[in-house]
Design a protein around this motif. Structure first.
Motif, PDB file in Angstrom:
ATOM      1  N   GLU A  85       0.827  -1.208   0.000  1.00 28.86           N
ATOM      2  CA  GLU A  85       0.000   0.000   0.000  1.00 28.86           C
ATOM      3  C   GLU A  85       0.863   1.260   0.000  1.00 28.86           C
ATOM      4  O   GLU A  85       0.636   2.183  -0.780  1.00 28.86           O
ATOM      5  CB  GLU A  85      -0.924  -0.008   1.217  1.00 28.86           C
ATOM      6  CG  GLU A  85      -1.879   1.179   1.244  1.00 28.86           C
ATOM      7  CD  GLU A  85      -2.827   1.147   2.427  1.00 28.86           C
ATOM      8  OE1 GLU A  85      -3.176   2.228   2.929  1.00 28.86           O
ATOM      9  OE2 GLU A  85      -3.205   0.036   2.854  1.00 28.86           O
ATOM     10  N   VAL A  89       1.510   4.029  -3.545  1.00 34.17           N
ATOM     11  CA  VAL A  89       1.263   5.474  -3.593  1.00 34.17           C
ATOM     12  C   VAL A  89       2.503   6.199  -4.110  1.00 34.17           C
ATOM     13  O   VAL A  89       2.418   7.017  -5.035  1.00 34.17           O
ATOM     14  CB  VAL A  89       0.873   6.017  -2.198  1.00 34.17           C
ATOM     15  CG1 VAL A  89       0.721   7.541  -2.257  1.00 34.17           C
ATOM     16  CG2 VAL A  89      -0.415   5.383  -1.711  1.00 34.17           C
ATOM     17  N   ASP A 109      -2.396   9.947  -3.466  1.00 31.75           N
ATOM     18  CA  ASP A 109      -2.978   9.079  -2.442  1.00 31.75           C
ATOM     19  C   ASP A 109      -4.494   9.262  -2.386  1.00 31.75           C
ATOM     20  O   ASP A 109      -5.254   8.281  -2.278  1.00 31.75           O
ATOM     21  CB  ASP A 109      -2.348   9.408  -1.085  1.00 31.75           C
ATOM     22  CG  ASP A 109      -2.839   8.493   0.032  1.00 31.75           C
ATOM     23  OD1 ASP A 109      -3.046   7.297  -0.234  1.00 31.75           O
ATOM     24  OD2 ASP A 109      -2.999   8.970   1.163  1.00 31.75           O
ATOM     25  N   MET A 110      -4.950  10.493  -2.480  1.00 33.13           N
ATOM     26  CA  MET A 110      -6.383  10.773  -2.417  1.00 33.13           C
ATOM     27  C   MET A 110      -7.113  10.166  -3.622  1.00 33.13           C
ATOM     28  O   MET A 110      -8.199   9.597  -3.476  1.00 33.13           O
ATOM     29  CB  MET A 110      -6.616  12.279  -2.349  1.00 33.13           C
ATOM     30  CG  MET A 110      -6.137  12.906  -1.035  1.00 33.13           C
ATOM     31  SD  MET A 110      -6.122  14.714  -1.065  1.00 33.13           S
ATOM     32  CE  MET A 110      -7.877  15.062  -1.134  1.00 33.13           C
ATOM     33  N   LEU A 112      -6.171   7.581  -5.349  1.00 30.43           N
ATOM     34  CA  LEU A 112      -6.167   6.129  -5.154  1.00 30.43           C
ATOM     35  C   LEU A 112      -7.235   5.696  -4.147  1.00 30.43           C
ATOM     36  O   LEU A 112      -7.683   4.544  -4.166  1.00 30.43           O
ATOM     37  CB  LEU A 112      -4.780   5.659  -4.684  1.00 30.43           C
ATOM     38  CG  LEU A 112      -3.681   5.675  -5.747  1.00 30.43           C
ATOM     39  CD1 LEU A 112      -2.315   5.400  -5.122  1.00 30.43           C
ATOM     40  CD2 LEU A 112      -3.977   4.649  -6.842  1.00 30.43           C
ATOM     41  N   ARG A 113      -7.652   6.623  -3.301  1.00 36.40           N
ATOM     42  CA  ARG A 113      -8.721   6.332  -2.323  1.00 36.40           C
ATOM     43  C   ARG A 113     -10.111   6.665  -2.884  1.00 36.40           C
ATOM     44  O   ARG A 113     -11.107   6.597  -2.159  1.00 36.40           O
ATOM     45  CB  ARG A 113      -8.469   7.108  -1.032  1.00 36.40           C
ATOM     46  CG  ARG A 113      -7.203   6.682  -0.291  1.00 36.40           C
ATOM     47  CD  ARG A 113      -6.936   7.562   0.909  1.00 36.40           C
ATOM     48  NE  ARG A 113      -5.641   7.269   1.501  1.00 36.40           N
ATOM     49  CZ  ARG A 113      -5.423   6.314   2.405  1.00 36.40           C
ATOM     50  NH1 ARG A 113      -6.430   5.564   2.812  1.00 36.40           N
ATOM     51  NH2 ARG A 113      -4.218   6.128   2.893  1.00 36.40           N
ATOM     52  N   GLY A 114     -10.158   7.070  -4.156  1.00 36.48           N
ATOM     53  CA  GLY A 114     -11.443   7.309  -4.805  1.00 36.48           C
ATOM     54  C   GLY A 114     -11.910   8.740  -4.813  1.00 36.48           C
ATOM     55  O   GLY A 114     -13.061   9.019  -5.196  1.00 36.48           O
ATOM     56  N   LYS A 132      -2.216   2.183 -11.033  1.00 35.47           N
ATOM     57  CA  LYS A 132      -2.563   1.289  -9.928  1.00 35.47           C
ATOM     58  C   LYS A 132      -3.033  -0.068 -10.465  1.00 35.47           C
ATOM     59  O   LYS A 132      -2.630  -1.128  -9.981  1.00 35.47           O
ATOM     60  CB  LYS A 132      -3.642   1.953  -9.079  1.00 35.47           C
ATOM     61  CG  LYS A 132      -3.972   1.230  -7.782  1.00 35.47           C
ATOM     62  CD  LYS A 132      -5.177   0.331  -7.909  1.00 35.47           C
ATOM     63  CE  LYS A 132      -5.525  -0.292  -6.546  1.00 35.47           C
ATOM     64  NZ  LYS A 132      -6.537  -1.376  -6.672  1.00 35.47           N
TER      65      LYS A 132
END
Length: 296
Positions: A85, A89, A109-110, A112-114, A132
């Motif tokens: 993880e 990122v 990172d944001m 990748l978090r949707g 990713k």
């Protein structure tokens, strides 16, 4: 993720002044100056001497550390998740940033978090998502120990180029130039035979893993088989082969991009592989240190 000079000093048992001097001297890969403060990659390892080690000096050290890591495997599901993880990122951020993506590490990172980042393009968002998905596919290939092939290269590229549906996984059909590079990519009609030659040479090579991967990466980028996404695809291919060999994946930092570009020019101008091989060796050594420190 970055830490301060003070945090690095405490982590390595050095004075703030010593860490700052190491940053100024370029002895901490990926460290950069922001205003009057230094930003140091959180996975940076303590420099062991006053000089960068060459690939030749690092190979036996890397092999020894790999054997130690193998003895501590298999890792638990939690350990693997933590390592992958955090790496994903930074790897996605750096690999995309090298190619001009302007999303910051935190923004990457944001995404990748949707989440969606205001005032950033759809293309930049899709580059994060595509990278990713490509890395997830690479991890699957590693678990299957799949041999590298033209199909796998095209499949990885298909995920990478998420924003250009007509060009995904397709060799280019027009000539291209790499601005500022010392080498000109091959003409379209030579791409298939050159890729076949590259894969055959790679599979029959008896060079050490570091030199072998450095040569493959440079020559793949030199062919430049796709209209776009060659750099990201090439760096994913390096990690595919490193991970199949038991090594942790590596992440070439955006802050090291000039040295990275110069390594290509050294090869094509002077037939010198050492700059890229040395860079790969240092990154592999750092990643091994990080994995072993976490497992300790």
């Amino acid at each position: 993720m970055y830490i301060t000079v003070n945090q690095a000093a405490k982590k390595w048992g050095l004075s703030d002044r010593r860490v700052r001097n190491l940053c100024v001297a370029g002895k901490i890969p990926g460290a950069y100056r922001e205003g009057r403060a230094w930003k140091i990659p959180s996975d940076a390892t303590k420099p062991t001497d006053g000089r960068y080690k060459s690939k030749e000096a690092l190979i036996p050290i890397i092999e020894e550390k790999l054997e130690i890591l193998k003895k501590r495997r298999p890792l638990t599901e939690g350990e693997l998740e933590r390592l992958n993880e955090e790496f994903l990122v930074e790897f996605t951020y750096n690999s995309n940033a090298i190619e001009g993506n302007t999303l910051t590490l935190r923004e990457t990172d944001m995404v990748l978090r949707g989440l969606t980042i205001d005032q950033k393009s759809f293309k930049e968002h899709m580059e994060v998502i595509g990278h990713k998905e490509a890395f997830d596919y690479v991890r699957q290939l590693v678990s299957e120990n799949a041999p590298i092939s033209e199909k796998i290269i095209k499949d990885i590229h298909y995920f990478v180029l998420a924003d250009k549906k007509d060009d995904r996984g397709v060799f280019r059909r027009v000539p291209v130039r790499i601005m500022g590079a010392a080498h000109e990519p091959v003409q379209p009609y030579l791409i298939i035979p050159k890729m076949e030659e590259l894969l055959e040479r790679y599979k029959s090579s008896e060079e050490d893993i570091v030199t072998k991967m450095a040569r493959f990466h440079i020559e793949f980028e030199g062919i430049h088989p796709f209209i776009d996404g060659n750099g990201r695809t090439g760096r994913l291919l390096v990690n595919l082969e490193l991970m199949k060999a038991g090594f942790p994946p590596i992440d070439i930092k955006f802050t090291d991009r000039l040295k990275y570009y110069q390594a290509f020019d050294e090869y094509y101008a002077n037939d010198d592989i050492s700059a890229m091989a040395d860079m790969f060796a240092r990154y592999i050594n750092q990643r091994l240190d990080l994995y072993l420190s976490i497992l300790d």
